[in-house]
Design a protein around this motif. Sequence first.
Motif, PDB file in Angstrom:
ATOM      1  N   ASN A   1       0.799  -1.227   0.000  1.00 33.31           N
ATOM      2  CA  ASN A   1       0.000   0.000   0.000  1.00 33.31           C
ATOM      3  C   ASN A   1       0.831   1.277   0.000  1.00 33.31           C
ATOM      4  N   GLY A   2       2.149   1.167   0.005  1.00 33.67           N
ATOM      5  CA  GLY A   2       3.015   2.325  -0.096  1.00 33.67           C
ATOM      6  C   GLY A   2       3.405   2.973   1.226  1.00 33.67           C
ATOM      7  N   SER A   3       2.866   2.489   2.332  1.00 33.97           N
ATOM      8  CA  SER A   3       3.190   3.115   3.619  1.00 33.97           C
ATOM      9  C   SER A   3       4.538   2.667   4.177  1.00 33.97           C
ATOM     10  N   VAL A   4       5.039   1.548   3.687  1.00 33.83           N
ATOM     11  CA  VAL A   4       6.333   1.001   4.115  1.00 33.83           C
ATOM     12  C   VAL A   4       7.093   0.620   2.843  1.00 33.83           C
ATOM     13  N   PRO A   5       8.366   0.965   2.751  1.00 35.75           N
ATOM     14  CA  PRO A   5       9.128   0.558   1.565  1.00 35.75           C
ATOM     15  C   PRO A   5       9.103  -0.964   1.383  1.00 35.75           C
ATOM     16  N   GLN A   6       8.939  -1.393   0.140  1.00 37.32           N
ATOM     17  CA  GLN A   6       8.919  -2.833  -0.142  1.00 37.32           C
ATOM     18  C   GLN A   6      10.224  -3.494   0.298  1.00 37.32           C
ATOM     19  N   SER A   7      11.326  -2.754   0.263  1.00 40.36           N
ATOM     20  CA  SER A   7      12.589  -3.340   0.710  1.00 40.36           C
ATOM     21  C   SER A   7      12.526  -3.703   2.194  1.00 40.36           C
ATOM     22  N   THR A   8      11.886  -2.857   2.991  1.00 41.88           N
ATOM     23  CA  THR A   8      11.743  -3.140   4.420  1.00 41.88           C
ATOM     24  C   THR A   8      10.890  -4.383   4.632  1.00 41.88           C
ATOM     25  N   ILE A   9       9.800  -4.478   3.898  1.00 44.93           N
ATOM     26  CA  ILE A   9       8.935  -5.663   4.005  1.00 44.93           C
ATOM     27  C   ILE A   9       9.717  -6.907   3.591  1.00 44.93           C
ATOM     28  N   GLY A  10      10.476  -6.812   2.522  1.00 45.55           N
ATOM     29  CA  GLY A  10      11.267  -7.953   2.074  1.00 45.55           C
ATOM     30  C   GLY A  10      12.312  -8.378   3.089  1.00 45.55           C
TER      31      GLY A  10
ATOM     32  N   THR B   1      18.943   0.983   8.241  1.00 44.10           N
ATOM     33  CA  THR B   1      18.516   2.229   8.878  1.00 44.10           C
ATOM     34  C   THR B   1      17.865   1.912  10.223  1.00 44.10           C
ATOM     35  N   ASP B   2      17.681   2.935  11.033  1.00 44.26           N
ATOM     36  CA  ASP B   2      16.990   2.738  12.311  1.00 44.26           C
ATOM     37  C   ASP B   2      15.564   2.247  12.091  1.00 44.26           C
ATOM     38  N   ALA B   3      14.897   2.744  11.059  1.00 41.61           N
ATOM     39  CA  ALA B   3      13.530   2.298  10.756  1.00 41.61           C
ATOM     40  C   ALA B   3      13.532   0.815  10.379  1.00 41.61           C
ATOM     41  N   GLU B   4      14.483   0.398   9.545  1.00 42.18           N
ATOM     42  CA  GLU B   4      14.569  -1.016   9.171  1.00 42.18           C
ATOM     43  C   GLU B   4      14.878  -1.883  10.387  1.00 42.18           C
ATOM     44  N   ARG B   5      15.728  -1.401  11.253  1.00 50.14           N
ATOM     45  CA  ARG B   5      16.058  -2.150  12.474  1.00 50.14           C
ATOM     46  C   ARG B   5      14.807  -2.331  13.347  1.00 50.14           C
ATOM     47  N   SER B   6      13.982  -1.299  13.428  1.00 48.48           N
ATOM     48  CA  SER B   6      12.733  -1.412  14.199  1.00 48.48           C
ATOM     49  C   SER B   6      11.817  -2.459  13.585  1.00 48.48           C
ATOM     50  N   ALA B   7      11.727  -2.465  12.269  1.00 50.53           N
ATOM     51  CA  ALA B   7      10.888  -3.451  11.584  1.00 50.53           C
ATOM     52  C   ALA B   7      11.425  -4.865  11.796  1.00 50.53           C
ATOM     53  N   LEU B   8      12.734  -5.039  11.677  1.00 48.15           N
ATOM     54  CA  LEU B   8      13.333  -6.355  11.914  1.00 48.15           C
ATOM     55  C   LEU B   8      13.143  -6.787  13.366  1.00 48.15           C
TER      56      LEU B   8
ATOM     57  N   GLN C   1       9.500   2.382  20.099  1.00 49.28           N
ATOM     58  CA  GLN C   1      10.633   2.565  19.184  1.00 49.28           C
ATOM     59  C   GLN C   1      10.153   2.494  17.734  1.00 49.28           C
ATOM     60  N   ALA C   2       9.347   1.512  17.413  1.00 50.85           N
ATOM     61  CA  ALA C   2       8.827   1.392  16.047  1.00 50.85           C
ATOM     62  C   ALA C   2       7.937   2.580  15.693  1.00 50.85           C
ATOM     63  N   SER C   3       7.180   3.068  16.670  1.00 44.59           N
ATOM     64  CA  SER C   3       6.292   4.212  16.447  1.00 44.59           C
ATOM     65  C   SER C   3       7.053   5.496  16.133  1.00 44.59           C
ATOM     66  N   GLU C   4       8.304   5.549  16.520  1.00 48.58           N
ATOM     67  CA  GLU C   4       9.130   6.709  16.172  1.00 48.58           C
ATOM     68  C   GLU C   4       9.410   6.766  14.672  1.00 48.58           C
ATOM     69  N   HIS C   5       9.339   5.619  13.999  1.00 44.17           N
ATOM     70  CA  HIS C   5       9.685   5.539  12.579  1.00 44.17           C
ATOM     71  C   HIS C   5       8.469   5.323  11.673  1.00 44.17           C
ATOM     72  N   TYR C   6       7.378   4.825  12.243  1.00 40.64           N
ATOM     73  CA  TYR C   6       6.229   4.443  11.423  1.00 40.64           C
ATOM     74  C   TYR C   6       4.946   4.982  12.041  1.00 40.64           C
ATOM     75  N   ASP C   7       4.057   5.510  11.184  1.00 39.71           N
ATOM     76  CA  ASP C   7       2.748   5.940  11.667  1.00 39.71           C
ATOM     77  C   ASP C   7       1.831   4.720  11.797  1.00 39.71           C
ATOM     78  N   ASP C   8       0.592   4.952  12.196  1.00 35.09           N
ATOM     79  CA  ASP C   8      -0.329   3.831  12.454  1.00 35.09           C
ATOM     80  C   ASP C   8      -0.571   2.975  11.214  1.00 35.09           C
ATOM     81  N   LYS C   9      -0.707   3.609  10.053  1.00 37.49           N
ATOM     82  CA  LYS C   9      -0.917   2.831   8.818  1.00 37.49           C
ATOM     83  C   LYS C   9       0.302   1.968   8.524  1.00 37.49           C
ATOM     84  N   ALA C  10       1.482   2.539   8.675  1.00 35.98           N
ATOM     85  CA  ALA C  10       2.698   1.781   8.413  1.00 35.98           C
ATOM     86  C   ALA C  10       2.894   0.656   9.429  1.00 35.98           C
TER      87      ALA C  10
END
Length: 159
Positions: free
Chosen positions: A31-40, A86-93, A116-125
Motif C-alpha cells: 500500500n506504499g506506507s512502508v518501503p517494499q525493501s523493508t517488508i522484504g 537504517t533505524d527504521a529497518e532495524r525497528s521493523a526487523l 521505538q517502532a512508532s518513532e519511525h512508522y505511523d499507524d498505517k505503516a
Amino acid sequence: MEAKGSRLPNPVTFVPDLAEIGGALFKATGNGSVPQSTIGLMQLRAGQLVGSTYLAVLHSGNLRRAGESEERIAAVASWRDAPYFTDAERSALALAEAVLTPNPHGERVSDDLYAQASEHYDDKALTTLTMAIGQVCFFVPLALIGKPLPGRSAAEQWT
C-alpha cells in the motif's frame, strides 16, 4: 543433495482460494506506507527464524531482483550488528523477531519496542508491518509441511 520433489503437490490445485488470498495479502502490504525493501527484509528474517530454506531463498531472491545489495541480504541474519540498515529497518526487523521468537521474560512485543517502532512508522505503516509479518507467517505451514523446492519457479516448486 537435490530434493526430488516437494512433499505436497501444488496446494492451489486443492484450495484455489490460496491464490486469491496470496494476491490480497501482497496488495495489502504493497500500500506504499512502508518501503517494499523493508517488508522484504522482514520476510527474509521471518523465513530464517522459522528455519525454512524455501522462504529464505524466496525472499532473498525477491530482494535481489528488487536491487538490494548482497551485503544487506546476507546481513539480515545478523542485522543487530550489521552497518547496512537504517533505524527504521532495524525497528521493523526487531518487530518481526519479537513476534516470531518466544520471550521467556514476558510479552514478545514490549511497550518499549512498540514505542521505538512508532518513532519511525505511523499507524498505517505499523499496521502494514504487522500484516507483512502475518503474510509470511500465513505461508509458513505450507513451506514447512509441504516443503516446496527452493529456487524454482512457481510452476516447478510443487512437484
